[in-house]
Write an enzyme that holds these catalytic residues in place. Structure first.
Site, short mmCIF file in Angstrom:
data_model
loop_
_atom_site.label_atom_id
_atom_site.label_comp_id
_atom_site.label_asym_id
_atom_site.label_seq_id
_atom_site.Cartn_x
_atom_site.Cartn_y
_atom_site.Cartn_z
N TYR A 180 33.01 33.13 -1.90
CA TYR A 180 34.19 33.99 -1.99
C TYR A 180 35.32 33.46 -1.11
O TYR A 180 35.13 33.14 0.07
CB TYR A 180 33.84 35.42 -1.54
CG TYR A 180 35.04 36.34 -1.47
CD1 TYR A 180 35.64 36.83 -2.63
CD2 TYR A 180 35.61 36.70 -0.25
CE1 TYR A 180 36.74 37.64 -2.58
CE2 TYR A 180 36.72 37.52 -0.18
CZ TYR A 180 37.28 37.99 -1.35
OH TYR A 180 38.39 38.79 -1.30
N HIS A 199 50.65 38.62 -1.83
CA HIS A 199 50.31 39.67 -0.88
C HIS A 199 51.47 40.00 0.07
O HIS A 199 51.43 41.03 0.75
CB HIS A 199 49.08 39.27 -0.07
CG HIS A 199 47.80 39.41 -0.84
ND1 HIS A 199 47.62 38.89 -2.09
CD2 HIS A 199 46.62 40.02 -0.52
CE1 HIS A 199 46.41 39.17 -2.52
NE2 HIS A 199 45.78 39.86 -1.59
N ASN A 243 43.31 38.29 6.48
CA ASN A 243 42.19 39.23 6.49
C ASN A 243 41.88 39.61 7.93
O ASN A 243 41.18 38.88 8.63
CB ASN A 243 40.96 38.59 5.83
CG ASN A 243 40.40 39.47 4.73
OD1 ASN A 243 40.14 40.64 4.96
ND2 ASN A 243 40.23 38.90 3.55
N TYR A 282 49.29 78.92 32.62
CA TYR A 282 48.45 77.81 32.16
C TYR A 282 49.21 76.49 32.13
O TYR A 282 48.67 75.44 32.48
CB TYR A 282 47.92 78.08 30.75
CG TYR A 282 46.78 79.05 30.66
CD1 TYR A 282 46.35 79.80 31.76
CD2 TYR A 282 46.11 79.23 29.45
CE1 TYR A 282 45.30 80.70 31.65
CE2 TYR A 282 45.05 80.12 29.34
CZ TYR A 282 44.65 80.85 30.44
OH TYR A 282 43.60 81.72 30.33
N ARG A 320 49.09 75.56 35.87
CA ARG A 320 47.77 75.46 36.48
C ARG A 320 46.85 74.48 35.74
O ARG A 320 46.00 73.83 36.35
CB ARG A 320 47.15 76.85 36.52
CG ARG A 320 45.88 76.95 37.31
CD ARG A 320 45.25 78.34 37.30
NE ARG A 320 45.95 79.35 36.57
CZ ARG A 320 45.32 80.28 35.82
NH1 ARG A 320 44.01 80.28 35.73
NH2 ARG A 320 46.01 81.20 35.20
N PHE A 349 36.63 43.71 8.44
CA PHE A 349 38.08 43.90 8.41
C PHE A 349 38.49 45.37 8.31
O PHE A 349 39.66 45.71 8.43
CB PHE A 349 38.68 43.16 7.21
CG PHE A 349 37.95 43.47 5.94
CD1 PHE A 349 38.07 44.70 5.32
CD2 PHE A 349 37.10 42.53 5.37
CE1 PHE A 349 37.38 45.00 4.16
CE2 PHE A 349 36.40 42.82 4.20
CZ PHE A 349 36.54 44.05 3.60
N GLU A 377 38.17 47.79 -3.70
CA GLU A 377 38.47 48.28 -2.36
C GLU A 377 38.67 49.79 -2.47
O GLU A 377 39.78 50.30 -2.49
CB GLU A 377 39.70 47.55 -1.81
CG GLU A 377 39.44 46.05 -1.70
CD GLU A 377 40.68 45.21 -1.47
OE1 GLU A 377 41.76 45.80 -1.28
OE2 GLU A 377 40.57 43.97 -1.47
#
Length: 511
Positions: free
Chosen positions: A53, A83, A196, A282, A285, A330, A416
């Site tokens: 791959y 990409h 990646n 609050y 404190r 990844f 994916e």
């Protein structure tokens, strides 16, 4: 300063040095040797013709498509171009510089199968102050930060855009030529190795941890000054109180506040007054409990980031025994969760800060301070609208504190099918911290104004320093003035080191 990238990773401080202080970068001989060894394995696979791959196949849903040897370099270049599909405003320079350094770090681990010249090309961009134009939208945080990293890799090829000195978009080819550099050609596996990884979300998380560490200390300062101005008590911050609930962050914040409130004539003036010394609200404190929990969350996030700094988030990975294995390393879930958790914590620091501001401005709760801290309220509105601004920011931070990492949108033909949204989580964290800086600025302004109005009583050393440093900016109590530029300058005092350093020089180091 020069950051040396070794085959075992880098330190968090190295990232800030390169991203924010323009430190130079160099790759060690050991890292070069590690990259050469992993590249030799990829070259062997090429010669053997094995299907692997990203080396001899397509990507994502096209993982089963065999790529002929003569087209594998073309495959890597096509990957980067396709990409680099982000859109929107450019990411800040510091984020992109951190991303590039982290990608060098990843390649230098020696499990990505790239030639050393690829990592050196990224180093050359950093050292010549060439910052790729990386659009803000494009990453889902699984398969890493694909689109943002592709925009960086595109510049290595001499294509795409870079950030100009004035923020303009400049041709990468022109920028490289002006620096005496040329684009590189990628070989098999190298394009995939460049994109990646979790480098974008990790970059933002590391920078956020750096920022929040400072803001946690400043939150203790502003809280202490507010409590002093409101005639609160320091008794809830005594170390003995926090020893019986030993959360580390809580103890650190309480110790800071107790130290900051000593030697104050204002505090001494009501120390034995039951109306003032028994129990504060609050927001006064419980300040160490809230800020301390945020500190502990920060330590968790730092631990996650430190692990990621020595991790390989590539896919596939080249192992020393010659195997090239597909992984899920990844996936950005660890970083997305940490960023979301930090956003929740930072939003709460800001929320309790705004509550103290509201109390300071309310004459029914501020213990004899004038309405909205104006000595002539009615004609003048004092800091009334500054609290409106703080309230609006708190509301925005509540929305941004909603986690991004619980979302997912399947992509790549369902290959994916679960993504982390880690990029989105880290990006909104930056906005939360920017907002927190503004909220602490409103509290600092209000607290200092309250201390000024307590004259002739003298404040603590920390309060005196805050008054001395801010009075030239905010003036003294009097008629209303244009508030926006004052808030901007007080915000700079919160974000910068000078005020905190001056206070520490007087009272001692703060945690």
């Amino acid at each position: 300063m020069t950051v040396i990238v070794e085959p075992h990773g880098i330190a968090p401080g190295d990232v800030a040095a390169v991203a924010r202080a323009d430190a130079q970068v160099a790759i060690s001989d050991a890292a070069i040797a590690a990259m050469q060894a992993s590249r030799a394995i990829v070259d062997d696979i090429e010669r053997d013709g094995r299907p692997v791959y990203g080396v001899s196949t397509g990507f994502g849903a096209l993982a089963n498509t065999f790529i002929a040897p003569e087209r594998r370099a073309e495959l890597q270049h096509s990957l980067i171009r396709s990409h680099a599909a982000g859109i929107g405003a450019p990411m800040p320079r510091e984020v992109v510089r951190a991303m590039m350094l982290l990608r060098v770090r990843s390649l230098a681990l020696g499990h990505s199968g790239v030639r050393p010249l690829v990592a050196q090309a990224l180093v050359d961009l950093l050292n010549h102050d060439i910052t790729p134009w990386v659009p803000e939208h494009g990453s889902l945080g699984a398969s890493g930060d694909l689109a943002p990293l592709a925009h960086c890799a595109l510049v290595l090829m001499g294509e795409g855009w870079v950030l100009g000195k004035d923020g303009a978009r400049v041709s990468a080819e022109d920028a490289l030529h002006a620096a005496g550099l040329t684009g590189i050609s990628l070989s098999s596996k190298e394009g995939l190795a460049l994109i990646n990884g979790t480098d974008g979300m990790l970059a933002m998380l590391l920078l956020a941890c750096d920022d929040l560490g400072h803001l946690c200390t400043m939150a203790d300062v502003t809280a202490a000054l507010s409590i002093e101005a409101m005639l609160g008590t320091d008794r809830p911050f005594h170390p003995s109180i926090h020893a019986i609930r030993p959360h580390p962050g809580q103890g650190a914040s309480a110790a800071n506040m107790y130290k900051l409130l000593q030697q104050s004539s204002i505090m001494d003036s009501h120390r034995d007054d039951l109306a003032h010394a028994v129990q504060d609200a609050y927001s006064m404190r419980c300040a160490p409990q809230v800020a301390g929990a945020a500190r502990d969350t920060l330590e968790f996030a730092r631990t996650v980031a430190a692990r990621e700094l020595i991790s390989l988030a590539d896919n596939p990975v080249v192992l020393p025994d010659g195997r090239v294995e597909s992984t899920g390393n990844f996936h950005g879930a660890p970083l997305g969760f940490a960023a979301d958790f930090l956003a929740i914590a930072a939003a709460e620091i800001g929320s309790i800060s705004e509550r103290r501001v509201d109390r300071l401005l309310d004459m029914t709760r501020s213990r004899d301070l004038p309405p909205f801290l104006s000595p002539d309220a009615g004609v003048n509105s004092g800091l009334m609208i500054a609290q409106y601004t703080a309230a609006g920011i708190v509301a925005e931070n509540r929305r941004l504190a909603s986690p991004a990492s619980v979302d997912t949108i399947p992509t790549s033909g369902m290959q994916e099918d679960h993504v982390s949204m880690g990029w989105a989580a880290a990006k909104k964290l930056r906005t939360v911290l920017d907002n927190l800086t503004s909220l602490l600025a409103v509290e600092l302004l209000s607290a200092v104004r309250g201390l000024q109005l307590r004259a002739p009583l003298t404040p603590s050393p920390a309060g005196r320093i805050a008054i001395d440093q801010l009075t030239p900016v905010i003036g003294t109590p009097g008629p209303d003035v244009f508030m926006a530029p004052i808030l901007e300058q007080v915000r700079a005092a919160v974000a910068g080191p000078a005020l905190l350093s001056a206070i520490e020089a007087e009272v001692g180091p703060l945690s």
